[in-house]
Design an enzyme around this catalytic site. Structure first.
Site, mmCIF file in Angstrom:
data_model
loop_
_atom_site.group_PDB
_atom_site.id
_atom_site.type_symbol
_atom_site.label_atom_id
_atom_site.label_comp_id
_atom_site.label_asym_id
_atom_site.label_seq_id
_atom_site.Cartn_x
_atom_site.Cartn_y
_atom_site.Cartn_z
ATOM 1 N N ASP A 54 0.871 -1.206 -0.087
ATOM 2 C CA ASP A 54 0.147 0.052 0.052
ATOM 3 C C ASP A 54 1.276 1.270 -0.211
ATOM 4 O OD1 ASP A 54 -2.839 1.412 -0.039
ATOM 5 O OD2 ASP A 54 -3.133 -0.377 1.326
ATOM 6 N N ASP A 114 -3.135 4.204 -2.336
ATOM 7 C CA ASP A 114 -4.026 5.051 -1.507
ATOM 8 C C ASP A 114 -4.665 6.648 -1.755
ATOM 9 O OD1 ASP A 114 -5.246 4.682 1.437
ATOM 10 O OD2 ASP A 114 -4.538 6.628 1.753
ATOM 11 N N HIS A 146 -11.207 -3.106 3.368
ATOM 12 C CA HIS A 146 -11.173 -2.633 4.521
ATOM 13 C C HIS A 146 -11.998 -2.397 5.267
ATOM 14 C CE1 HIS A 146 -8.131 -0.517 2.613
ATOM 15 N NE2 HIS A 146 -8.321 -0.269 4.072
HETATM 16 C C1 NOJ Z 1 -8.153 5.315 2.112
HETATM 17 C C2 NOJ Z 1 -8.201 3.358 3.109
HETATM 18 O O1 NOJ Z 1 -8.522 2.198 2.328
HETATM 19 C C3 NOJ Z 1 -8.844 4.079 4.209
HETATM 20 O O2 NOJ Z 1 -8.413 2.900 5.691
HETATM 21 C C4 NOJ Z 1 -7.897 5.065 4.980
HETATM 22 O O3 NOJ Z 1 -8.558 5.317 6.367
HETATM 23 C C5 NOJ Z 1 -8.116 6.268 3.320
HETATM 24 N N1 NOJ Z 1 -7.161 6.493 2.837
HETATM 25 C C6 NOJ Z 1 -6.436 7.553 4.723
HETATM 26 O O4 NOJ Z 1 -5.117 6.943 4.200
#
Ligand code: NOJ
Ligand code: CA
Length: 560
Positions: free
Chosen positions: A98, A207, A334
């Site tokens: 990630d 992300d 998730h």
């Molecule tokens: C997307 C991610 O999938 C999530 O879990 C996260 O809280 C936010 N981006 C911020 O990084």
């Protein structure tokens, strides 16, 4: 375009913190993954995407990174990462990390320098983040620069006394957003990305990729999401990363973006474009919101599932990218509740709806992402206390619900139905202590149903959900189902989910009922030569009219 490995891949999304704890500190780790590689290989997985593993105070479970170059002590060491990459590669499993480029932790050295005028590197790092001076209201009181609302519920601004400025954070206040207009900042991110590439990683999931540019005019708006989502300039940045870093190094990428027009989708992941290889979009998620509910607003209120919407969303993406790019298919990640509890029925029709969801998704074309625990039918959490939850978002939103007039019971049920924590509880390996995840109380409680729902119990049961997943994955590879051409039948029907996916070798017809009541479907197709290969009640010959029981689903293969 020459065919790429990821077009034929079966991706497994692994939530590191909750997968397998090897050293019994209650937290999943790299050695835990290594110990389960054979499991993933046996399931048929060919790539794993691992949630952030970097050093972090874990405000948002690692999406808040304090040191991009270090592995969090919770998860192991750089040596463990190297060992995982090597052992996974020996099994022909690729590793996808990630990559968080939108923000850092407020405990990152960059931010520590950026917020403190007395820091020796203040000048260099201040502009790595996004700052605005306070506004003043009529009574002369300091107010925030705008009313924009963060994705986690509170304001996007946090005051920094030392500079008399606010910094922008579109997620939690411990996650300041990076300023992509700063060249040095961009170069530092590129350097860091290259460093992980050199370590042997095969790809990244990027992300929050459609949030990296903001509206620098900072207009007044509420909630104001349009000011930090999908602003055209973010494509320039992504293309720059792609051209300079991802493509020359033959690195696979999948971006994350809430939505996109066809033009945008092709910018992101068209075969000839250089931003990403594939895109994770959310069109089919949250198809059951009760958007009129103002006590638990937005995604939080549960309404009736809009099956048409789910079908139309997949259909739209298949059409948009047909011949021009490559789709991802997945039920959830998730950030959403467990699919079996969300679109299925985890009480009366546990098995039936679990299989229905497997058939409806995994016979569609595209590269699938299976979310950890989905293959054994894990359900939403059963937590009774607010303190059982872990997600930073849960606590801001709980307070919002109470402010809007929810009772404690309503707020708690809302969290059990809709919060992200539902997908984050420890993997249920067996019926021993803590579901075989750890010998110590886990960082987050296991769901109590692990005594009945666990991998060990399903491995030797040929009718189990696990074996259904395994068998479909095998068939997907043999029949090149990723590569098929899909069309929906009676797409506007509110209850059924029916399609044909035609591959080079054969044709698959999926006929399913998404509801907990019987429905009748009429198939206006030539039904000859279809053989029933999967069913969740009984084997059935194909007929033009079928009464489908609750969640009944059938998969037919056309024998050419
Ligand atoms: C997307 C991610 O999938 C999530 O879990 C996260 O809280 C936010 N981006 C911020 O990084
Ligand atoms: Ca551990």
């Amino acid at each position: 375009m020459t065919r790429k490995w990821w077009q034929d891949a079966i991706i497994y999304q692994l939530y590191l913190r909750s997968f397998k704890d090897s050293n019994n500190d209650g937290i999943g780790d790299f050695q835990g993954i290594i110990s389960k590689l054979d499991y993933l290989n046996d399931l048929g997985v060919t790539a794993i995407w691992i949630s952030p593993h970097y050093e972090s105070p874990m405000d948002d479970n690692g999406y808040d990174i304090s040191d991009f170059y270090k592995v969090s002590k919770d998860y192991g060491s750089i040596e463990d990462v190297k060992e995982l990459i090597k052992k996974a590669h020996n099994l022909d499993i690729r590793i996808i990390f990630d990559l968080v480029l939108n923000h850092t932790s407020d405990e990152n050295e960059w931010f520590k320098a950026a917020k403190n005028p007395n820091h020796k590197d203040f000048e260099k790092y201040h502009d790595y983040y996004i700052w605005q001076p306070p506004k003043y209201n009529e009574s002369g009181e300091k107010v925030m620069p705008t009313q924009w609302k963060s994705w986690f519920g509170g304001p996007v601004w946090e005051y920094n006394k030392a500079t008399n400025e606010y910094y922008l954070h579109i997620f939690s206040k411990k996650m300041p957003d990076l300023n992509w207009r700063n060249e040095n900042m961009k170069n530092d991110l590129k350097k860091m990305t290259k460093w992980w590439i050199d370590l042997g990683v095969d790809g990244f999931r990027v992300d929050a990729s459609n949030h990296i540019e903001k509206n620098w005019d900072f207009p007044e708006a509420y909630p104001g999401y349009e000011n930090f989502s999908s602003i055209p300039k973010h494509h320039e940045y992504l293309e720059e990363m792609g051209t300079e870093i991802f493509y020359p190094n033959d690195i696979f990428t999948m971006g994350e973006s809430g939505g996109a027009s066809q033009e945008e989708a092709i910018k992101y992941c068209g075969f000839d474009n250089k931003e990403f290889d594939m895109l994770i979009q959310f069109g089919h998620c949250w198809a059951d919101g009760d958007w009129d509910n103002h006590i638990t607003p937005g995604k939080w209120a549960k309404g009736r599932i809009n099956v048409r919407h789910i079908k139309h969303s997949f259909d739209k993406w298949f059409k948009m990218l047909k011949g021009k790019g490559w789709n991802i298919i997945y039920w959830h990640n998730h950030d959403q509740p467990r699919i079996l509890s969300h679109y299925g029925n985890d009480s009366e029709y546990y098995n039936e709806s679990g299989k229905m969801l497997a058939y409806t998704l995994y016979f569609m074309p595209g590269t699938p992402i299976i979310y950890q625990g989905e293959e054994i039918g894990m359900t939403n959490v059963d937590y009774q206390e607010l303190s059982d939850f872990r997600d930073v978002e849960v606590f801001t939103e709980y307070a919002n619900f109470m402010k809007s007039g929810a009772t404690h019971e309503v707020a708690m049920q809302t969290l059990r139905d809709r919060s992200r924590d539902n997908a984050r509880s420890p993997f249920q390996w067996d019926n021993s202590l803590n579901a075989g995840f750890s010998l110590t109380t886990p960082w987050m409680n296991t769901v109590k149903n692990y005594k009945e729902i666990n991998l060990e119990q399903q491995v030797n049961d040929s009718a189990s959900l696990f074996n259904t997943y395994k068998s479909i994955i095998k068939l997907r590879k043999e029949e090149f189902i990723n590569n098929g051409d899909i069309y929906f039948i009676d797409i506007d029907n509110e209850d059924s989910y029916i399609y044909i996916n035609e591959t080079e070798k054969s044709k698959f017809l999926v006929v399913a009922n998404f509801r907990n009541f019987e429905i009748e479907v009429n198939l206006d197709i030539n039904i000859e030569n279809y053989k029933n290969i999967y069913f969740n009640y009984n084997n059935r010959e194909l007929t033009n009219r079928i009464n489908l029981k609750p969640y009944e689903a059938l998969v037919y293969k056309f024998e050419k």
